[in-house]
Write a protein that holds these residues in place. Structure first.
Motif, PDB file in Angstrom:
ATOM      1  N   GLU A   8       0.894  -1.115   0.063  1.00 17.01           N
ATOM      2  CA  GLU A   8      -0.153  -0.017   0.193  1.00 17.01           C
ATOM      3  C   GLU A   8       0.662   1.216  -0.115  1.00 17.01           C
ATOM      4  OE1 GLU A   8      -2.974   0.044   3.049  1.00 17.01           O
ATOM      5  OE2 GLU A   8      -4.072  -1.702   2.316  1.00 17.01           O
ATOM      6  N   VAL A  13      -1.672   6.374  -4.836  1.00 23.44           N
ATOM      7  CA  VAL A  13      -3.225   6.126  -4.967  1.00 23.44           C
ATOM      8  C   VAL A  13      -3.608   7.249  -6.093  1.00 23.44           C
ATOM      9  CG1 VAL A  13      -5.123   7.225  -3.661  1.00 23.44           C
ATOM     10  CG2 VAL A  13      -3.167   6.419  -2.375  1.00 23.44           C
ATOM     11  N   SER A  36     -21.602  -1.468  -2.005  1.00 21.92           N
ATOM     12  CA  SER A  36     -21.207  -0.360  -1.375  1.00 21.92           C
ATOM     13  C   SER A  36     -22.441  -0.018  -0.487  1.00 21.92           C
ATOM     14  CB  SER A  36     -20.984   0.714  -2.308  1.00 21.92           C
ATOM     15  OG  SER A  36     -20.411   1.788  -1.750  1.00 21.92           O
ATOM     16  N   PRO A  42     -15.955  -0.660  -1.135  1.00 20.83           N
ATOM     17  CA  PRO A  42     -15.767   0.659  -0.635  1.00 20.83           C
ATOM     18  C   PRO A  42     -16.708   1.669  -1.481  1.00 20.83           C
ATOM     19  CG  PRO A  42     -13.748  -0.518  -1.689  1.00 20.83           C
ATOM     20  CD  PRO A  42     -14.875  -1.472  -1.936  1.00 20.83           C
ATOM     21  N   PHE A  54     -13.251   5.868  -7.581  1.00 19.53           N
ATOM     22  CA  PHE A  54     -12.981   5.191  -6.118  1.00 19.53           C
ATOM     23  C   PHE A  54     -11.464   5.428  -6.006  1.00 19.53           C
ATOM     24  CE2 PHE A  54     -16.803   3.107  -8.185  1.00 19.53           C
ATOM     25  CZ  PHE A  54     -17.417   2.703  -6.819  1.00 19.53           C
ATOM     26  N   THR A  57      -6.348   2.329  -3.783  1.00 13.99           N
ATOM     27  CA  THR A  57      -5.869   1.727  -2.384  1.00 13.99           C
ATOM     28  C   THR A  57      -7.109   0.884  -1.948  1.00 13.99           C
ATOM     29  OG1 THR A  57      -6.101   3.555  -1.498  1.00 13.99           O
ATOM     30  CG2 THR A  57      -3.898   3.130  -2.088  1.00 13.99           C
ATOM     31  N   GLU A  58      -8.116   1.475  -1.818  1.00  9.17           N
ATOM     32  CA  GLU A  58      -9.490   0.578  -1.218  1.00  9.17           C
ATOM     33  C   GLU A  58      -9.913  -0.546  -2.131  1.00  9.17           C
ATOM     34  OE1 GLU A  58     -11.146   4.650   0.986  1.00  9.17           O
ATOM     35  OE2 GLU A  58     -12.264   3.795  -0.715  1.00  9.17           O
ATOM     36  N   ALA A  61      -7.357  -3.149  -1.690  1.00  8.16           N
ATOM     37  CA  ALA A  61      -7.680  -3.743  -0.128  1.00  8.16           C
ATOM     38  C   ALA A  61      -8.896  -4.744  -0.322  1.00  8.16           C
ATOM     39  CB  ALA A  61      -7.890  -2.620   0.773  1.00  8.16           C
ATOM     40  N   TRP A  62      -9.947  -4.250  -1.114  1.00  2.23           N
ATOM     41  CA  TRP A  62     -11.170  -5.098  -1.022  1.00  2.23           C
ATOM     42  C   TRP A  62     -10.897  -6.309  -1.882  1.00  2.23           C
ATOM     43  CZ3 TRP A  62     -13.856  -6.742  -5.549  1.00  2.23           C
ATOM     44  CH2 TRP A  62     -15.025  -7.346  -5.350  1.00  2.23           C
TER      45      TRP A  62
END
Length: 93
Positions: A8, A13, A36, A42, A54, A57-58, A61-62
Motif C-alpha cells: 500500500e 493512490v 457499497s 468501498p 474510487f 488503494t481501497e 484492499a477489497w
C-alpha cells in the motif's frame, strides 16, 4: 510491517472511474452500488459535482479481503472412477 502495508505504501493512490472498476471486478455498476450500500465494497468519493470515483488503494484492499473469503469445495468423486457410473453396452450399427 506486513507485506500488505508495504504494498500500500509503494502503490500510488489514484482515482478509478466506474467503467474501470466494473472492468477489473467483473461486476455491474448496480451490483457494486448495492455492495457499497451494504458496506461490502468501498464507497466512491465525490471528486466534483458530476464526477465520482474510487480510490485505487481501497479497491486493492477489497480484493485482498476476498482472498480471506474463499469457498473450499470438497470433491464429489474421482474422475475416471466407475463408482456410480452406469455401464452401457454399445450395440452394433
Amino acid at each position: 510491517m506486513s507485506e500488505n502495508e508495504r504494498d500500500e505504501e509503494q502503490a500510488p493512490v489514484r482515482l478509478m472511474r466506474w467503467p474501470e472498476v466494473e472492468e477489473i471486478t467483473g461486476l455491474s455498476r448496480r451490483t457494486l452500488t448495492n455492495l457499497s450500500a451494504t458496506g461490502r465494497f468501498p464507497e466512491p468519493v465525490q471528486v466534483s459535482s458530476h464526477i465520482t470515483a474510487f480510490l485505487s488503494t481501497e479497491i486493492t484492499a477489497w480484493f485482498q479481503e476476498l482472498k480471506e473469503r474463499r469457498v473450499h469445495y470438497r470433491p464429489v468423486g474421482v474422475w475416471g472412477s466407475q463408482e456410480g457410473a452406469t455401464q452401457q453396452s454399445a450395440a452394433p450399427a
